[in-house]
Design an enzyme around this catalytic site. Sequence first.
Site, PDB file in Angstrom:
ATOM      1  N   GLU A   1      -3.451   0.521  -6.201  1.00 52.83           N
ATOM      2  CA  GLU A   1      -2.429  -0.499  -6.448  1.00 52.83           C
ATOM      3  C   GLU A   1      -2.149  -0.522  -7.937  1.00 52.83           C
ATOM      4  O   GLU A   1      -3.069  -0.376  -8.736  1.00 52.83           O
ATOM      5  CB  GLU A   1      -2.962  -1.856  -5.978  1.00 52.83           C
ATOM      6  CG  GLU A   1      -1.901  -2.909  -5.832  1.00 52.83           C
ATOM      7  CD  GLU A   1      -0.971  -2.646  -4.659  1.00 52.83           C
ATOM      8  OE1 GLU A   1       0.131  -2.144  -4.902  1.00 52.83           O
ATOM      9  OE2 GLU A   1      -1.341  -2.932  -3.519  1.00 52.83           O
TER      10      GLU A   1
ATOM     11  N   CYS B   1       0.849  -1.177   0.000  1.00 50.03           N
ATOM     12  CA  CYS B   1       0.000   0.000   0.000  1.00 50.03           C
ATOM     13  C   CYS B   1       0.885   1.227   0.000  1.00 50.03           C
ATOM     14  O   CYS B   1       1.417   1.636   1.023  1.00 50.03           O
ATOM     15  CB  CYS B   1      -0.929   0.013   1.214  1.00 50.03           C
ATOM     16  SG  CYS B   1      -2.003   1.460   1.244  1.00 50.03           S
TER      17      CYS B   1
END
Length: 226
Positions: free
Chosen positions: A103, A2
């Site tokens: 992402e 992340c």
Amino acid sequence: MCGRYSFALSEGQVKEHFNNVEIAHLWRTSYNIAPTQHAFVITNDQPQKLQYLAWGLVPYWSNDGKNKGKLINARMEGIESRPSFRMPIREKRCLVLADSYYEWKQYGTQKRPYRIMLNNQPLMVMAGIWDAWNQGGYLVKTFSIITAPSSPDVAHIHSRMPVILDTKEKQAAWLGNINLSEIKRILGSLEANRLKSYPVSAKINSTSYDEPENHVEVPEIPDLFS
DNA sequence: CCAGACGTTGTT
DNA sequence: GTCTGG
DNA sequence: CCAGACGTTGTT
DNA sequence: GTCTGG
């Protein structure tokens, strides 16, 4: 992992979810939160208020902040024995407030960003740890986001993801006095079919591009090799 | 013993 | 290629 | 995470 | 502060 996320919710939404939590900082939202920037968290030592901390944990024993900006994620596997994390995972946990994370999926030599969020609620709470270090007389608080192997929901995008605390029970427990086995149990507790995702514009690549457009779905690129 | 690292990701 | 800044 | 720099000297 | 490498 992340390495980028968003938090574009209203004060009202957050106060309602967290039982009138005090907001100890000017309200800030962002469609593009990047490492080293500040963001809202709730720490276990002051669970009654939102704090605005820098993303990228600097351990309390750091003299020079040399790790500044490096410890943006902490792998849950073995976290209890890492020098930088062993104290925070036991004593300094926090909730990291988001509505989604981004992402990048690899397509050959190309990469394309996706937005990932919970499928039934606007608030996404990620499991974090925090610490405070002394920078020339000033106490600076920083945080890191814990990562785990990806849920099957999003494994096609990337192999790792942030730990998401998807119930109020888990969120409360995360800030409570719990032991290591309870901590590890919570970290691995996300069930399948809780997440949804879609491609977004590569404009988000630029950390300065903080616009609602970052939440708008774009067409999927056909995979020429499938 | 002291010195130096202390992290993640992905790729080779 | 690798580091720094956001 | 991605984007952008990656250097020195001297002058403003 | 604590662990690893030499």
